[in-house]
Write a protein that holds these residues in place. Sequence first.
Motif, PDB file in Angstrom:
ATOM      1  N   ARG A  31       0.828  -1.214   0.000  1.00 46.24           N
ATOM      2  CA  ARG A  31       0.000   0.000   0.000  1.00 46.24           C
ATOM      3  C   ARG A  31       0.859   1.259   0.000  1.00 46.24           C
ATOM      4  NH1 ARG A  31      -4.805  -1.497   4.373  1.00 46.24           N
ATOM      5  NH2 ARG A  31      -5.978  -2.921   3.005  1.00 46.24           N
ATOM      6  N   LEU A  32       1.906   1.258   0.794  1.00 48.01           N
ATOM      7  CA  LEU A  32       2.792   2.413   0.836  1.00 48.01           C
ATOM      8  C   LEU A  32       3.487   2.620  -0.509  1.00 48.01           C
ATOM      9  CD1 LEU A  32       4.338   1.913   4.382  1.00 48.01           C
ATOM     10  CD2 LEU A  32       2.971   3.875   3.647  1.00 48.01           C
ATOM     11  N   ALA A  33       3.926   1.523  -1.109  1.00 46.62           N
ATOM     12  CA  ALA A  33       4.585   1.618  -2.415  1.00 46.62           C
ATOM     13  C   ALA A  33       3.642   2.223  -3.449  1.00 46.62           C
ATOM     14  CB  ALA A  33       5.068   0.241  -2.866  1.00 46.62           C
ATOM     15  N   GLY A  34       2.361   1.874  -3.374  1.00 53.20           N
ATOM     16  CA  GLY A  34       1.379   2.431  -4.292  1.00 53.20           C
ATOM     17  C   GLY A  34       1.172   3.918  -4.122  1.00 53.20           C
ATOM     18  N   LEU A  35       1.575   4.447  -2.986  1.00 53.24           N
ATOM     19  CA  LEU A  35       1.483   5.885  -2.717  1.00 53.24           C
ATOM     20  C   LEU A  35       2.833   6.578  -2.864  1.00 53.24           C
ATOM     21  CD1 LEU A  35      -0.827   5.721   0.439  1.00 53.24           C
ATOM     22  CD2 LEU A  35      -1.486   6.211  -1.914  1.00 53.24           C
ATOM     23  N   GLY A  36       3.826   5.849  -3.406  1.00 55.95           N
ATOM     24  CA  GLY A  36       5.148   6.442  -3.611  1.00 55.95           C
ATOM     25  C   GLY A  36       5.992   6.502  -2.367  1.00 55.95           C
ATOM     26  N   SER A  37       5.618   5.778  -1.324  1.00 53.80           N
ATOM     27  CA  SER A  37       6.360   5.779  -0.064  1.00 53.80           C
ATOM     28  C   SER A  37       6.922   4.390   0.213  1.00 53.80           C
ATOM     29  CB  SER A  37       5.454   6.235   1.085  1.00 53.80           C
ATOM     30  OG  SER A  37       5.058   7.580   0.899  1.00 53.80           O
ATOM     31  N   ALA A  38       7.674   4.259   1.302  1.00 54.84           N
ATOM     32  CA  ALA A  38       8.343   2.985   1.567  1.00 54.84           C
ATOM     33  C   ALA A  38       8.264   2.625   3.045  1.00 54.84           C
ATOM     34  CB  ALA A  38       9.804   3.068   1.138  1.00 54.84           C
ATOM     35  N   LEU A  39       8.136   1.337   3.304  1.00 51.35           N
ATOM     36  CA  LEU A  39       8.230   0.812   4.666  1.00 51.35           C
ATOM     37  C   LEU A  39       9.702   0.521   4.938  1.00 51.35           C
ATOM     38  CD1 LEU A  39       6.777  -0.210   7.218  1.00 51.35           C
ATOM     39  CD2 LEU A  39       6.624  -2.451   6.111  1.00 51.35           C
ATOM     40  N   THR A  40      10.318   1.323   5.798  1.00 53.20           N
ATOM     41  CA  THR A  40      11.768   1.219   5.999  1.00 53.20           C
ATOM     42  C   THR A  40      12.153   0.527   7.300  1.00 53.20           C
ATOM     43  OG1 THR A  40      11.796   3.439   6.977  1.00 53.20           O
ATOM     44  CG2 THR A  40      12.204   3.278   4.611  1.00 53.20           C
ATOM     45  N   ALA A  41      11.174   0.276   8.170  1.00 51.76           N
ATOM     46  CA  ALA A  41      11.489  -0.409   9.425  1.00 51.76           C
ATOM     47  C   ALA A  41      10.274  -1.181   9.906  1.00 51.76           C
ATOM     48  CB  ALA A  41      11.928   0.599  10.490  1.00 51.76           C
ATOM     49  N   GLU A  42      10.547  -2.346  10.497  1.00 56.04           N
ATOM     50  CA  GLU A  42       9.462  -3.157  11.052  1.00 56.04           C
ATOM     51  C   GLU A  42       9.930  -3.752  12.377  1.00 56.04           C
ATOM     52  OE1 GLU A  42       7.395  -7.453  10.571  1.00 56.04           O
ATOM     53  OE2 GLU A  42       8.380  -6.619   8.784  1.00 56.04           O
ATOM     54  N   ARG A  43       9.078  -3.656  13.399  1.00 53.64           N
ATOM     55  CA  ARG A  43       9.398  -4.223  14.707  1.00 53.64           C
ATOM     56  C   ARG A  43       8.199  -5.002  15.232  1.00 53.64           C
ATOM     57  NH1 ARG A  43      13.511  -2.775  13.034  1.00 53.64           N
ATOM     58  NH2 ARG A  43      15.133  -1.476  13.985  1.00 53.64           N
ATOM     59  N   ARG A  44       8.473  -6.100  15.969  1.00 51.37           N
ATOM     60  CA  ARG A  44       7.422  -6.904  16.586  1.00 51.37           C
ATOM     61  C   ARG A  44       7.751  -7.047  18.077  1.00 51.37           C
ATOM     62  NH1 ARG A  44       6.893 -11.643  11.854  1.00 51.37           N
ATOM     63  NH2 ARG A  44       6.700 -10.130  10.136  1.00 51.37           N
ATOM     64  N   CYS A  45       6.730  -6.922  18.903  1.00 54.55           N
ATOM     65  CA  CYS A  45       6.957  -7.042  20.342  1.00 54.55           C
ATOM     66  C   CYS A  45       5.689  -7.561  21.028  1.00 54.55           C
ATOM     67  CB  CYS A  45       7.369  -5.682  20.947  1.00 54.55           C
ATOM     68  SG  CYS A  45       6.060  -4.446  20.908  1.00 54.55           S
ATOM     69  N   ALA A  46       5.841  -7.889  22.303  1.00 55.50           N
ATOM     70  CA  ALA A  46       4.710  -8.381  23.060  1.00 55.50           C
ATOM     71  C   ALA A  46       3.640  -7.286  23.205  1.00 55.50           C
ATOM     72  CB  ALA A  46       5.165  -8.836  24.446  1.00 55.50           C
ATOM     73  N   HIS A  47       2.401  -7.718  23.410  1.00 56.54           N
ATOM     74  CA  HIS A  47       1.271  -6.770  23.469  1.00 56.54           C
ATOM     75  C   HIS A  47       1.113  -6.220  24.875  1.00 56.54           C
ATOM     76  CE1 HIS A  47      -2.346  -4.981  21.836  1.00 56.54           C
ATOM     77  NE2 HIS A  47      -3.045  -5.428  22.880  1.00 56.54           N
ATOM     78  N   ASP A  48       2.107  -5.415  25.323  1.00 56.40           N
ATOM     79  CA  ASP A  48       2.012  -4.725  26.610  1.00 56.40           C
ATOM     80  C   ASP A  48       2.767  -3.407  26.533  1.00 56.40           C
ATOM     81  OD1 ASP A  48       4.381  -7.042  27.383  1.00 56.40           O
ATOM     82  OD2 ASP A  48       4.822  -4.936  27.793  1.00 56.40           O
ATOM     83  N   GLU A  49       2.420  -2.499  27.463  1.00 53.81           N
ATOM     84  CA  GLU A  49       2.959  -1.141  27.394  1.00 53.81           C
ATOM     85  C   GLU A  49       4.475  -1.106  27.473  1.00 53.81           C
ATOM     86  OE1 GLU A  49       1.217   1.982  29.703  1.00 53.81           O
ATOM     87  OE2 GLU A  49      -0.695   0.903  29.839  1.00 53.81           O
ATOM     88  N   LYS A  50       5.041  -1.845  28.376  1.00 54.92           N
ATOM     89  CA  LYS A  50       6.488  -1.813  28.568  1.00 54.92           C
ATOM     90  C   LYS A  50       7.221  -2.248  27.310  1.00 54.92           C
ATOM     91  CE  LYS A  50      10.128  -3.191  31.784  1.00 54.92           C
ATOM     92  NZ  LYS A  50      10.452  -3.945  33.016  1.00 54.92           N
ATOM     93  N   ALA A  51       6.739  -3.314  26.696  1.00 55.85           N
ATOM     94  CA  ALA A  51       7.385  -3.771  25.477  1.00 55.85           C
ATOM     95  C   ALA A  51       7.285  -2.743  24.368  1.00 55.85           C
ATOM     96  CB  ALA A  51       6.766  -5.095  25.036  1.00 55.85           C
ATOM     97  N   LEU A  52       6.126  -2.089  24.260  1.00 53.12           N
ATOM     98  CA  LEU A  52       5.947  -1.050  23.250  1.00 53.12           C
ATOM     99  C   LEU A  52       6.883   0.127  23.529  1.00 53.12           C
ATOM    100  CD1 LEU A  52       2.080  -0.954  22.680  1.00 53.12           C
ATOM    101  CD2 LEU A  52       3.827  -1.259  20.915  1.00 53.12           C
TER     102      LEU A  52
END
Length: 216
Positions: A195-216
């Motif tokens: 979707r970003l590529a279709g708008l001329g933009s790029a996804l330059t970073a991706e992170r995954r973490c546990a679903h809690d405030e501290k991890a975020l």
Amino acid sequence: MEFGPIPVTDAQGCVLAHSLRFGARTFKKGRRLSADDLAALAEAGIASVVAARLGPDDIAEDEAAAAVARAVCGDNARTNAAFTGRCNIYAACDGVVVIDAAGVDALNRIDEAITLATLAPFDHVRQGQLLATVKVIPFAAPRPAVVACEALATRGTPLVQVAAMRPHRAALVMTTLAGTKDSILDKTAAVVRERLAGLGSALTAERRCAHDEKAL
């Protein structure tokens, strides 16, 4: 503009209102009749034609449509050649179409001979996509109406323009719960990237973490 049956002997320069087929020949609707055309019609035994005779204060449909369309165009919008009283407006780049809806309504109230139809404001458009159409309904438009449309369309914000896409960099953070599958997150990242590529933009970073405030 005079409209109706006109004797062939008096129809030079008139615009044919209906297509005519005679012998092996066909004259299409909208044809401006020449002296040779009239001679061919007379030879075929046709005594009169239904046609429009433009007056001194009329502008032929293609010329009128093109003039209004040029006035309507703003940034990153372009017209094509007018045909059969219609002139289309296209996007010159990818972006978001910006329509002055009040201005379009005002233009459409000027004269019933001239109409402007557009996409909905803020639609995402691609280069070359149709944005709007100016249509002259009869075979000509009154000159005062064309002049009024041009004046309205050029006195302020353009009625039809495209805000070009600007490239951006984006980061994606996804949280996981117990049992969250990597395949689901992989698919989500791929969709966002596309979707970003279709708008001329790029996804330059991706992170995954546990679903809690501290991890975020």
